[in-house]
Design a protein around this motif. Structure first.
Motif, mmCIF file in Angstrom:
data_model
loop_
_atom_site.group_PDB
_atom_site.id
_atom_site.type_symbol
_atom_site.label_atom_id
_atom_site.label_comp_id
_atom_site.label_asym_id
_atom_site.label_seq_id
_atom_site.Cartn_x
_atom_site.Cartn_y
_atom_site.Cartn_z
ATOM 1 N N SER A 56 52.242 9.905 -9.150
ATOM 2 C CA SER A 56 52.361 8.811 -10.115
ATOM 3 C C SER A 56 51.071 8.004 -10.188
ATOM 4 O O SER A 56 50.653 7.588 -11.267
ATOM 5 N N LEU A 57 50.418 7.790 -9.053
ATOM 6 C CA LEU A 57 49.129 7.099 -9.063
ATOM 7 C C LEU A 57 48.076 7.911 -9.809
ATOM 8 O O LEU A 57 47.298 7.368 -10.591
ATOM 9 N N ALA A 58 48.046 9.215 -9.563
ATOM 10 C CA ALA A 58 47.070 10.081 -10.229
ATOM 11 C C ALA A 58 47.290 10.085 -11.741
ATOM 12 O O ALA A 58 46.339 9.960 -12.524
ATOM 13 N N SER A 59 48.531 10.219 -12.153
ATOM 14 C CA SER A 59 48.853 10.268 -13.573
ATOM 15 C C SER A 59 48.503 8.950 -14.257
ATOM 16 O O SER A 59 47.874 8.935 -15.328
ATOM 17 N N CYS A 60 48.888 7.837 -13.658
ATOM 18 C CA CYS A 60 48.565 6.524 -14.223
ATOM 19 C C CYS A 60 47.050 6.332 -14.255
ATOM 20 O O CYS A 60 46.496 5.852 -15.242
ATOM 21 N N GLY A 61 46.385 6.739 -13.177
ATOM 22 C CA GLY A 61 44.935 6.579 -13.102
ATOM 23 C C GLY A 61 44.205 7.317 -14.203
ATOM 24 O O GLY A 61 43.367 6.742 -14.909
ATOM 25 N N LEU A 62 44.516 8.586 -14.371
ATOM 26 C CA LEU A 62 43.828 9.370 -15.404
ATOM 27 C C LEU A 62 44.187 8.892 -16.806
ATOM 28 O O LEU A 62 43.329 8.836 -17.691
ATOM 29 N N ALA A 63 45.452 8.535 -17.017
ATOM 30 C CA ALA A 63 45.871 8.063 -18.342
ATOM 31 C C ALA A 63 45.123 6.787 -18.730
ATOM 32 O O ALA A 63 44.630 6.665 -19.861
ATOM 33 N N LEU A 64 45.012 5.846 -17.798
ATOM 34 C CA LEU A 64 44.355 4.584 -18.122
ATOM 35 C C LEU A 64 42.840 4.731 -18.202
ATOM 36 O O LEU A 64 42.186 4.045 -18.993
ATOM 37 N N GLN A 78 34.679 15.423 -18.098
ATOM 38 C CA GLN A 78 35.776 15.841 -17.221
ATOM 39 C C GLN A 78 36.232 14.634 -16.411
ATOM 40 O O GLN A 78 35.420 13.782 -16.031
ATOM 41 N N ALA A 79 37.521 14.574 -16.151
ATOM 42 C CA ALA A 79 38.083 13.497 -15.333
ATOM 43 C C ALA A 79 39.044 14.106 -14.332
ATOM 44 O O ALA A 79 39.941 14.862 -14.707
ATOM 45 N N GLU A 80 38.836 13.785 -13.068
ATOM 46 C CA GLU A 80 39.704 14.252 -11.982
ATOM 47 C C GLU A 80 39.939 13.101 -11.022
ATOM 48 O O GLU A 80 39.114 12.198 -10.913
ATOM 49 N N VAL A 81 41.045 13.174 -10.321
ATOM 50 C CA VAL A 81 41.288 12.217 -9.236
ATOM 51 C C VAL A 81 42.032 12.944 -8.117
ATOM 52 O O VAL A 81 42.933 13.739 -8.368
ATOM 53 N N ALA A 82 41.599 12.694 -6.908
ATOM 54 C CA ALA A 82 42.293 13.177 -5.714
ATOM 55 C C ALA A 82 42.892 11.949 -5.038
ATOM 56 O O ALA A 82 42.198 10.945 -4.831
ATOM 57 N N VAL A 83 44.180 12.000 -4.747
ATOM 58 C CA VAL A 83 44.869 10.851 -4.169
ATOM 59 C C VAL A 83 45.470 11.276 -2.838
ATOM 60 O O VAL A 83 46.058 12.357 -2.726
ATOM 61 N N SER A 84 45.326 10.428 -1.843
ATOM 62 C CA SER A 84 45.875 10.748 -0.522
ATOM 63 C C SER A 84 46.409 9.493 0.135
ATOM 64 O O SER A 84 46.045 8.373 -0.231
ATOM 65 N N THR A 99 44.282 6.242 -0.869
ATOM 66 C CA THR A 99 42.942 6.358 -1.424
ATOM 67 C C THR A 99 42.960 7.195 -2.691
ATOM 68 O O THR A 99 43.582 8.255 -2.718
ATOM 69 N N LEU A 100 42.289 6.713 -3.701
ATOM 70 C CA LEU A 100 42.086 7.454 -4.947
ATOM 71 C C LEU A 100 40.595 7.725 -5.077
ATOM 72 O O LEU A 100 39.789 6.786 -5.046
ATOM 73 N N ASP A 101 40.218 8.995 -5.193
ATOM 74 C CA ASP A 101 38.828 9.396 -5.374
ATOM 75 C C ASP A 101 38.676 10.004 -6.766
ATOM 76 O O ASP A 101 39.111 11.132 -6.995
ATOM 77 N N PHE A 102 38.082 9.239 -7.672
ATOM 78 C CA PHE A 102 37.872 9.686 -9.046
ATOM 79 C C PHE A 102 36.548 10.432 -9.158
ATOM 80 O O PHE A 102 35.555 10.047 -8.537
ATOM 81 N N ALA A 103 36.516 11.481 -9.952
ATOM 82 C CA ALA A 103 35.292 12.182 -10.326
ATOM 83 C C ALA A 103 35.267 12.202 -11.855
ATOM 84 O O ALA A 103 36.077 12.882 -12.483
ATOM 85 N N LEU A 104 34.377 11.403 -12.424
ATOM 86 C CA LEU A 104 34.268 11.281 -13.874
ATOM 87 C C LEU A 104 32.899 11.802 -14.292
ATOM 88 O O LEU A 104 31.874 11.244 -13.919
ATOM 89 N N ARG A 105 32.901 12.879 -15.050
ATOM 90 C CA ARG A 105 31.654 13.515 -15.462
ATOM 91 C C ARG A 105 31.322 13.166 -16.914
ATOM 92 O O ARG A 105 32.213 13.019 -17.743
ATOM 93 N N GLY A 106 30.026 13.066 -17.187
ATOM 94 C CA GLY A 106 29.572 12.828 -18.547
ATOM 95 C C GLY A 106 29.289 11.374 -18.850
ATOM 96 O O GLY A 106 28.968 11.034 -19.993
#
Length: 143
Positions: A56-64, A78-84, A99-106
C-alpha cells in the motif's frame, strides 16, 4: 494542489477460509488471497499482512509521485520504489523502521526529491504510520 475528499470512507472485507490462516480479501470487485505467516500458524504462501502494508505504501508512493510529475509537466523515464520494514527485536508489536527507497529516472535529484516530498506530504497511509495515528479495533458477535 492535492484533492482531499472530505469524509471519504474506504472499506475492505476479509473472511477466513477453511484452510487455517488463509483469508480472502475483497476490495470493491477485486478479490485476492492472503495468508498468515507460517510462524503464526498459517500457510505462509500467499501475500501476508506486512507485505500488504508495504504494498500500500509503494502503490500510494508511485501514484502520488506520478501525479505530481504530471502536475509539474515532468516526464519520468522510470519510477520504482522498494519498501521494507524491520521489526523491533525488543518489541514485536511494532516496526523499528519502515523505509521507502525511490529510484526516479529522467529527472534531476532536486526534482526527484520534490516529487517524493509531494508523496510524503499528502499520503494518508505514510502520514498515519509516521505519526502513529489513531486506530481502533471493535468487535461484535452477530446473531
Amino acid at each position: 494542489m492535492t484533492e482531499v475528499v472530505q469524509g471519504e470512507v474506504v472499506a475492505i472485507r476479509a473472511q477466513a477460509l477453511d484452510t487455517h490462516g488463509r483469508f480472502v480479501i475483497s476490495a470493491r470487485h477485486n478479490h485476492f488471497v492472503s495468508d498468515a505467516k507460517a510462524s503464526a500458524g498459517g500457510p505462509g504462501e500467499a501475500v501476508q499482512a506486512g507485505e500488504l502494508l508495504l504494498s500500500s505504501l509503494a502503490s500510494c508512493g508511485l501514484a502520488l509521485v506520478q501525479k505530481e510529475a504530471d502536475a509539474r509537466g515532468v516526464r519520468l523515464a522510470q519510477a520504482e520504489v522498494a519498501v521494507s520494514f524491520e521489526r523491533d527485536p525488543e518489541d514485536g508489536t511494532r516496526y523499528r523502521a519502515i523505509t521507502l527507497d525511490f529510484a526516479l529516472r529522467g529527472v534531476p535529484q532536486q526534482t526527484a526529491q520534490a516529487l517524493v516530498d509531494a508523496f510524503t506530504g499528502t499520503c494518508p497511509i505514510y502520514n498515519t504510520l509516521r505519526r502513529g495515528g489513531p486506530i481502533a479495533a471493535r468487535v461484535r458477535v452477530p446473531d
